[in-house]
Design a protein around this motif. Structure first.
Motif, PDB file in Angstrom:
ATOM      1  N   ARG A   1       0.827  -1.216   0.000  1.00 17.45           N
ATOM      2  CA  ARG A   1       0.000   0.000   0.000  1.00 17.45           C
ATOM      3  C   ARG A   1       0.853   1.254   0.000  1.00 17.45           C
ATOM      4  O   ARG A   1       0.594   2.199  -0.759  1.00 17.45           O
ATOM      5  CB  ARG A   1      -0.933  -0.009   1.206  1.00 17.45           C
ATOM      6  CG  ARG A   1      -1.993  -1.089   1.147  1.00 17.45           C
ATOM      7  CD  ARG A   1      -2.831  -1.110   2.400  1.00 17.45           C
ATOM      8  NE  ARG A   1      -3.804  -2.194   2.375  1.00 17.45           N
ATOM      9  CZ  ARG A   1      -4.608  -2.495   3.390  1.00 17.45           C
ATOM     10  NH1 ARG A   1      -4.558  -1.790   4.506  1.00 17.45           N
ATOM     11  NH2 ARG A   1      -5.458  -3.497   3.287  1.00 17.45           N
ATOM     12  N   GLU A   2       1.866   1.259   0.861  1.00 17.86           N
ATOM     13  CA  GLU A   2       2.744   2.424   0.936  1.00 17.86           C
ATOM     14  C   GLU A   2       3.543   2.591  -0.351  1.00 17.86           C
ATOM     15  O   GLU A   2       3.781   3.697  -0.823  1.00 17.86           O
ATOM     16  CB  GLU A   2       3.685   2.307   2.136  1.00 17.86           C
ATOM     17  CG  GLU A   2       3.014   2.522   3.493  1.00 17.86           C
ATOM     18  CD  GLU A   2       2.245   1.304   3.984  1.00 17.86           C
ATOM     19  OE1 GLU A   2       2.215   0.283   3.266  1.00 17.86           O
ATOM     20  OE2 GLU A   2       1.665   1.373   5.093  1.00 17.86           O
ATOM     21  N   LYS A   3       3.948   1.454  -0.927  1.00 17.27           N
ATOM     22  CA  LYS A   3       4.702   1.493  -2.175  1.00 17.27           C
ATOM     23  C   LYS A   3       3.840   2.076  -3.304  1.00 17.27           C
ATOM     24  O   LYS A   3       4.319   2.852  -4.133  1.00 17.27           O
ATOM     25  CB  LYS A   3       5.146   0.069  -2.536  1.00 17.27           C
ATOM     26  CG  LYS A   3       6.029  -0.031  -3.780  1.00 17.27           C
ATOM     27  CD  LYS A   3       6.472  -1.477  -3.989  1.00 17.27           C
ATOM     28  CE  LYS A   3       7.296  -1.640  -5.248  1.00 17.27           C
ATOM     29  NZ  LYS A   3       7.716  -3.055  -5.461  1.00 17.27           N
TER      30      LYS A   3
ATOM     31  N   ALA B   1       1.593  -9.939  -7.570  1.00 16.00           N
ATOM     32  CA  ALA B   1       1.451 -10.500  -6.220  1.00 16.00           C
ATOM     33  C   ALA B   1       1.163  -9.405  -5.208  1.00 16.00           C
ATOM     34  O   ALA B   1       0.351  -9.588  -4.286  1.00 16.00           O
ATOM     35  CB  ALA B   1       2.712 -11.258  -5.839  1.00 16.00           C
ATOM     36  N   GLU B   2       1.808  -8.269  -5.355  1.00 14.08           N
ATOM     37  CA  GLU B   2       1.577  -7.159  -4.420  1.00 14.08           C
ATOM     38  C   GLU B   2       0.176  -6.582  -4.575  1.00 14.08           C
ATOM     39  O   GLU B   2      -0.454  -6.192  -3.597  1.00 14.08           O
ATOM     40  CB  GLU B   2       2.634  -6.077  -4.634  1.00 14.08           C
ATOM     41  CG  GLU B   2       4.026  -6.499  -4.168  1.00 14.08           C
ATOM     42  CD  GLU B   2       5.115  -5.527  -4.591  1.00 14.08           C
ATOM     43  OE1 GLU B   2       6.089  -5.374  -3.821  1.00 14.08           O
ATOM     44  OE2 GLU B   2       5.008  -4.932  -5.694  1.00 14.08           O
ATOM     45  N   LEU B   3      -0.323  -6.553  -5.805  1.00 16.38           N
ATOM     46  CA  LEU B   3      -1.685  -6.062  -6.019  1.00 16.38           C
ATOM     47  C   LEU B   3      -2.706  -7.008  -5.382  1.00 16.38           C
ATOM     48  O   LEU B   3      -3.669  -6.556  -4.750  1.00 16.38           O
ATOM     49  CB  LEU B   3      -1.961  -5.933  -7.519  1.00 16.38           C
ATOM     50  CG  LEU B   3      -1.231  -4.801  -8.240  1.00 16.38           C
ATOM     51  CD1 LEU B   3      -1.417  -4.925  -9.749  1.00 16.38           C
ATOM     52  CD2 LEU B   3      -1.720  -3.434  -7.761  1.00 16.38           C
TER      53      LEU B   3
ATOM     54  N   LEU C   1      -5.535  -6.736  -2.046  1.00 16.71           N
ATOM     55  CA  LEU C   1      -6.918  -7.219  -2.031  1.00 16.71           C
ATOM     56  C   LEU C   1      -7.207  -8.071  -0.804  1.00 16.71           C
ATOM     57  O   LEU C   1      -8.251  -7.919  -0.170  1.00 16.71           O
ATOM     58  CB  LEU C   1      -7.203  -8.038  -3.298  1.00 16.71           C
ATOM     59  CG  LEU C   1      -7.250  -7.306  -4.636  1.00 16.71           C
ATOM     60  CD1 LEU C   1      -7.386  -8.309  -5.769  1.00 16.71           C
ATOM     61  CD2 LEU C   1      -8.414  -6.327  -4.668  1.00 16.71           C
ATOM     62  N   ILE C   2      -6.281  -8.988  -0.477  1.00 21.03           N
ATOM     63  CA  ILE C   2      -6.568  -9.931   0.609  1.00 21.03           C
ATOM     64  C   ILE C   2      -6.181  -9.388   1.980  1.00 21.03           C
ATOM     65  O   ILE C   2      -6.664  -9.869   2.999  1.00 21.03           O
ATOM     66  CB  ILE C   2      -5.910 -11.298   0.358  1.00 21.03           C
ATOM     67  CG1 ILE C   2      -4.375 -11.189   0.368  1.00 21.03           C
ATOM     68  CG2 ILE C   2      -6.375 -11.883  -0.956  1.00 21.03           C
ATOM     69  CD1 ILE C   2      -3.674 -12.535   0.198  1.00 21.03           C
TER      70      ILE C   2
END
Length: 231
Positions: free
Chosen positions: A18-20, A32-34, A38-39
């Motif tokens: 989120r911060e990134k 994977a980060e997206l 979500l999760i």
């Protein structure tokens, strides 16, 4: 030495998804980060990013394949993914499909079979079951309406010619294009596909609303009855 998972909250700020995203922009995030956003969280042994990487690894890092996973499969196969998280993933995949379809809101003109495939691929290509759709066109071959007629299982779906012709009449359509998917990936039409096409061709001829084509959609390509001389 005892291993302890390093939670996302203990990562450097610039490495947290989120911060990134806020500091570097959404395009800087991996798939994977997206999904981790979500999760929201993982499990006792894995961070949200780790769980997301494992899910993606199981579908060969292919988002189209990810879109085929059901809520039940996500819940069953991935520890830390409950119903709410699974729903978030499935909903995001569906939004992606709909967003791509929205690009065609200004009545696209159909000039060949590839136009139909490009329009319907986002809706049909990664479904685990068969669906039968129709495109209703005006005299300029512009799409007036796209309608789902039926939904079936892995091997087939039921189609009612009366429903299709009524939809065309209600929309004052000048012509119809048929479209359905083959979850198996086999683009070749079945005997039932050929019979349905012939039946609808005859109905369209009677109503003066010709069937221009019947497209079979798969992940990797399509079959056009018109291109192959089967219509």
């Amino acid at each position: 030495m005892t291993y302890h998972k390093l939670s996302i909250k203990k990562w450097a700020l610039e490495d947290r998804p989120r911060e990134k995203m806020i500091s570097k922009g959404i395009s800087s995030l991996s798939n994977a980060e997206l999904i981790a956003i979500l999760i929201g969280s993982g499990n006792r042994d894995e961070s949200a990013v780790d769980v997301s990487k494992r899910i993606l690894n199981d579908v060969d890092n292919n988002l189209n394949e990810l879109g085929k996973l059901s809520i039940e499969k996500l819940r069953r196969d991935y520890r830390g993914i409950g119903e709410a998280k699974a729903i978030c993933i499935v909903a995001a995949m569906e939004l992606g499909r709909r967003r791509k379809l929205e690009q065609a809101k200004e009545k696209p003109k159909i000039t060949n079979s590839s136009d139909v495939y490009d329009l319907m691929h986002p809706l049909l290509a990664d479904l685990p079951h068969e669906e039968f759709w129709i495109l209703l066109l005006n005299r300029a071959n512009k799409v007036m309406s796209i309608q789902k007629i039926s939904q079936g299982g892995v091997a087939g779906t039921v189609m009612d010619s009366k429903i299709i012709m009524r939809a065309a009449i209600d929309q004052l359509a000048s012509s119809i294009i048929l479209c359905h998917n083959h979850p198996s990936g086999n683009i070749m039409p079945s005997r039932q596909d050929k019979n349905i096409t012939q039946k609808l061709k005859e109905a369209g001829s009677t109503m003066d609303i010709p069937i221009l084509d019947h497209i079979i959609v798969t992940d990797a390509g399509f079959y056009s009855f018109a291109d192959e001389g089967d219509l």
